[in-house]
Structure formats: C-alpha cells, structure tokens
Design an enzyme around this catalytic site. Structure first.
Site, mmCIF file in Angstrom:
data_model
loop_
_atom_site.group_PDB
_atom_site.id
_atom_site.type_symbol
_atom_site.label_atom_id
_atom_site.label_comp_id
_atom_site.label_asym_id
_atom_site.label_seq_id
_atom_site.Cartn_x
_atom_site.Cartn_y
_atom_site.Cartn_z
ATOM 1 C CB SER A 102 54.475 75.461 33.593
ATOM 2 O OG SER A 102 54.065 76.535 32.764
ATOM 3 C CG ASN A 122 59.886 87.105 31.709
ATOM 4 O OD1 ASN A 122 59.488 85.974 31.428
ATOM 5 N ND2 ASN A 122 61.087 87.538 31.393
ATOM 6 C CB THR A 168 54.404 73.620 82.143
ATOM 7 O OG1 THR A 168 54.659 73.056 83.427
ATOM 8 C CG2 THR A 168 53.474 74.823 82.321
ATOM 9 C CG HIS A 169 58.107 70.937 81.457
ATOM 10 N ND1 HIS A 169 59.342 71.154 80.904
ATOM 11 C CD2 HIS A 169 57.838 72.034 82.219
ATOM 12 C CE1 HIS A 169 59.822 72.316 81.323
ATOM 13 N NE2 HIS A 169 58.919 72.883 82.114
ATOM 14 C CB SER A 225 40.652 50.243 63.254
ATOM 15 O OG SER A 225 41.330 49.026 63.007
ATOM 16 C CE LYS A 229 42.374 52.870 67.768
ATOM 17 N NZ LYS A 229 43.554 52.500 66.969
ATOM 18 C CG ASN A 283 41.634 55.489 64.774
ATOM 19 O OD1 ASN A 283 41.836 55.304 65.968
ATOM 20 N ND2 ASN A 283 41.764 54.543 63.868
ATOM 21 C CD GLU A 320 45.858 60.067 63.885
ATOM 22 O OE1 GLU A 320 46.767 59.308 64.214
ATOM 23 O OE2 GLU A 320 44.731 59.658 63.511
ATOM 24 C CE1 TYR A 345 59.702 83.762 35.232
ATOM 25 C CE2 TYR A 345 61.099 83.140 33.364
ATOM 26 C CZ TYR A 345 60.066 82.842 34.249
ATOM 27 O OH TYR A 345 59.419 81.639 34.165
ATOM 28 C CD GLN A 349 57.405 76.712 34.011
ATOM 29 O OE1 GLN A 349 57.208 77.549 33.155
ATOM 30 N NE2 GLN A 349 57.776 75.473 33.735
ATOM 31 C CE LYS A 375 53.337 79.611 37.402
ATOM 32 N NZ LYS A 375 54.635 80.326 37.604
HETATM 33 N N1 ARG Z 1 55.360 79.488 32.607
HETATM 34 C C1 ARG Z 1 56.253 80.523 32.965
HETATM 35 C C2 ARG Z 1 56.309 80.668 34.494
HETATM 36 O O1 ARG Z 1 55.476 80.157 35.130
HETATM 37 C C3 ARG Z 1 55.843 81.814 32.365
HETATM 38 C C4 ARG Z 1 56.947 82.792 32.128
HETATM 39 C C5 ARG Z 1 57.838 82.289 31.071
HETATM 40 N N2 ARG Z 1 58.737 83.273 30.613
HETATM 41 C C6 ARG Z 1 59.692 82.961 29.771
HETATM 42 N N3 ARG Z 1 60.428 83.878 29.353
HETATM 43 N N4 ARG Z 1 59.903 81.732 29.416
HETATM 44 O O2 ARG Z 1 57.182 81.272 35.051
#
Ligand code: ARG
Length: 464
Positions: free
Chosen positions: A31, A117, A162-163, A284, A290, A292, A297, A324, A329, A332
C-alpha cells in the site's frame, strides 16, 4: 522466510512462514503507493510512542533519545526525497527500515506493544485533521470571492428561477449569497468531522490494548488529540471519522456542482449574464469563438467522484466483522482522492468566481413583467381580496398579455379594471421590479435592507 531474509527485506512479519509471499500477494498487499504521504504523521506518532515506552520502562532514557533523534533523521531523509524500496510493504515498514539504518538496535524495540493496526488508524486521523484545516481555508477563500462579488451586485436585479423558469426578481447579491450559506454549513460539518477524528486509537495495539503500561494521556497530549478511544476493538476498526468527512466533502462537491451549473447556464449566450475571466476560460481547438468554463464543468463532474468515494468507503466498512480487517487499507484511497479532488477544485472555483464579470443590462432585461404577477395578487390581497380570487384574476391578465404578445406593462388599463374590481391606477407601480424587491424586507428576503444585513453577516463571518 528466514530471519536473515526478514532483515534484508525488512518485513515486519514473516517469522512463522517457511516461504516468502507470492509476488501476486505482495503486489495486492503493498500500500506504500497510497499511504506514503502519511510519513510525517507516522514519524510524529512514533516519536510520541518512544516517549511513552520510556515511561513504561520498555526503553531506557538513552534508547528513547536515540530512537527520537533517529526518527528526526528519517524525517529529514523523507523531506530530501527518500524513495520507497521495492520491498517496503507500507509506510510503517519503510519508516521502520530507515529507523534501523539511523538508530540501530534500539529501533528494534520501538514496535513493542503497538501494531500497525493502531498505528495506521492514528496516523490517518492525524493526516485527516490537517487536511480538514486545508479544506477549511480553501472554502473560506471561495466564500470571500463570493462576498466580494455579492457586494458589487447588491443593487442589481436578476431573475430568480424556480423549475428554471423565471420566477421573481431578486438582488443579484441575494443569488450570489445563496451559494455562500451552503458552504457555511459544510464548514460546520467539517468541524464535526474534525471532532470525530480527534479521538486517539494509539495504545489499542492489534485489538486488545497494549500489554505495557504506556501512558495514553501523555500520547494524547503529545499528539494533540481531544480524547483517547474507550474501546480497543472499536478503535482499530473505526473509520466513521472518514465516512463523516467524506459525507461533508461529498456535499461540498454537490454545492460546488450546483454553483457551477448556475454559472455555466448564466455564461451561455442564451442567458449572457456573466462572462468568465480570461484566466479561467478555455478555448476550442476547432471553434475560434469559444470561451468555455472548463473549471466549472470539472467542478460539476468531480462532485460525482467524491460521492463515489463516500459510497466506496461505506460499502467497504459495512460488511466487516469487528476489529481491524485488511479491507480497511482501502480507506485511504477514498480519503485521499476526495481531499485531493477538492484541493484542486476549490482554488479553481474560487478563481472562476473572483474573475466573473456580470452583464447587468442583460440581467435586468431578463426581469420580465410577468415575474411581478405575484405582486399584483398581493396588491389585491392587501385590498382584502382572498389570495385564491386574486391568483385567478392575475392569471387571466397574464393569459391575455400572452395571447396579445404584450408585457403586463403594455396592457391597457381597461384590462386591469376588467380582471378585478379592486385594481386601481396605483397597481402599475407593482410592475416595477425594484418596488417588488422592496416589499421583501423580511429577514432572509431579498429587500435592500435585508440583503445589506445578509452581506454584513457574511462579511462578519469572514472576519470583515
Ligand atoms: N497498510 C495497512 C493499512 O493501511 C496497515 C495496517 C496493516 N495491519 C496489518 N495487520 N496488516 O491498513
């Protein structure tokens, strides 16, 4: 995997396996491409954790200072652009590897009593609190651009729709500020999301809480959290704070999209109320004429991405057993994507708004006389007609004007007299839009004093 290999690849786990992970597992599990940006927060919490381990008697005073100064050097390497190695699974692993290079043996004691975790949950909360501050500042910039425009538009009239049909005349400042207040509510939601994020999971370990007497109050103080989590199982699996933030951001995206839609319409030749600034117009490749509104948008388009992030996170969380799970993961990706989107969009929307020029003549010309129909009915009501009766009479007048292809102002007096016996000559002033607007001094209405008060209030919120 042997201990030697562990050291070489710097995995935080692997002792119990006889062979290393398959490359396909490594690829899906890795990750660091996403969580790399957590590094300042992970270092910060690790420095606090070293202090806490010192208090708990796990690290000697000397180890505490070696680990903490080692972490400072790791931070300096990140700041200088240290890239991840091919074997760094996530940002926590990478920091651990670099810390071993910087601090040697005491680095191997830092992971005592904690788990990735509680670590990732803590680092993500710290990152979130920072990100909320950045979004708030950008929202304020956009609000400032709106109020500045609204002040210039205070005495200009424009149709309110309105509308998407012409409804009643309003001060153009009133229209502009209609997009200010939703952002004010977004800011309240962001403040609530910050409160939810400011609960510290650190000390929860993998799930059952740390077995060492680490002082959580000290960690909380060091890291600036409002409180500590009351349940370790909940703490490592709780992503509500992200869901709350994503909801707030999805709504902000929605508000930007609605503002954008108004401005895109108003900038079309058919409306012609606004012209986009050169710096916020695109051309354009084929049609030389144009101008734009691409930023607007994209604001309309990106609103859906942020909404998608919210839905993705909620569906990730919904089926999870407590504690957990690696599914988390994915949190994020959604969090970073939504924040990144808005950090790109908000300055572009603020710039688009700040550089608009309004065509007051076109706006005023679009205020047609039938938009005062409600005022004609109100006139009759003030003379004791029932609103129902008045509505019918004015409806007949409007139909007559429509059939004759005339404005209400062009109808002969006889038509008014025939439509309702309570009409007298003074009714004609009701057809003046400035007069109409002046009736609406109710708080929150579009009357000149009400709009002035609204502008003062909005300005006051921005600190003058
Ligand atoms: N990269 C993991 C995450 O974003 C970190 C936690 C991983 N924990 C584990 N027991 N594998 O969630």
């Amino acid at each position: 995997m042997s201990g030697g290999e562990d050291a070489k690849t710097h995995k935080l786990w692997g002792g119990r396996f006889s062979e290393g992970p398959h490359p396909a597992l490594d690829a899906v599990n890795r990750s660091i491409g996403v969580d790399f940006r957590l590094w300042p927060h992970d270092i910060r919490l690790s420095k606090a954790w070293a202090l806490a381990l010192g208090e708990a008697g796990v690290l000697s005073a000397d180890d505490v200072s070696r680990v903490r100064s080692g972490l400072d050097r790791v931070a300096a390497r990140f700041a200088a652009g240290a890239p991840p190695s091919a074997t760094d699974e996530d940002i926590h692993t990478m920091i651990d590897r670099l810390l071993h290079e910087e601090a040697g043996e005491p680095a191997s004691r830092l992971h005592t009593g904690r788990s990735r975790n509680d670590q990732v949950a803590t680092a993500t909360r710290l990152w979130t609190i920072d990100a909320i501050g950045r979004i708030e500042a950008l929202l304020r910039d956009l609000q400032r651009a709106m109020v500045t425009q609204a002040e210039l538009l205070e005495h200009d009239l424009v149709p309110a729709y309105t509308h998407l049909q012409r409804a009643q005349p309003v001060s153009a400042a009133h229209w502009m500020l209609a997009h200010f207040w939703p952002l004010e509510r977004d800011l309240v939601r962001l403040a609530n999301a910050r409160r939810s994020a400011a609960v510290m999971p650190l000390g929860s370990g993998a799930i059952a809480g740390s077995a060492f007497p680490v002082p959580r109050a000290l960690l909380q103080r060091e890291l600036g959290f409002d409180s500590v989590s009351p349940n370790s199982i909940d703490a490592v699996g709780d992503r509500d704070f992200i869901a709350e933030l994503l909801f707030a951001l999805a709504l902000t995206g929605t508000h930007l999209s609605r503002l954008a839609e108004d401005l895109i319409l108003f900038g079309s030749s058919e409306f012609g109320f606004v012209r986009y600034g050169d710096g916020f117009s695109t051309g354009s490749s084929m049609m030389p004429q144009k101008r734009n509104p691409d930023a607007l948008e994209l604001a309309r388009g990106s609103g859906s991405r942020v909404l998608g992030d919210l839905v993705a996170l909620l569906s990730t969380i919904k089926g999870l057993p407590s504690g957990y799970n690696k599914d988390l993961q994915e949190d994020k990706r959604t969090l970073f994507d939504a924040i990144d989107s808005l950090e790109l969009l908000l300055p572009a929307v603020a710039g688009s708004v700040a550089t608009l020029t309004f065509n007051r003549t076109r706006m005023r010309a679009a205020v047609s006389s039938t938009m005062m129909a409600t005022d004609l009915a109100d006139y009759l009501v003030r003379k004791r007609a029932t609103f129902r009766d008045a509505h019918g009479a004015v409806g007949r007048l409007v139909r007559e004007a429509e059939e004759k292809g005339l404005e209400l102002t062009e109808l002969p007096w006889g038509s008014f007299a025939a439509a309702h016996p309570l009409f007298e000559q003074d009714v004609l002033k009701e057809l003046d839009p400035a007069h109409t607007v002046s009736h609406r001094e109710i708080e929150g209405g579009t009357g000149p004093s009400a709009v002035k008060a609204q502008l003062t209030r909005a300005r006051g919120i921005l600190g003058g």
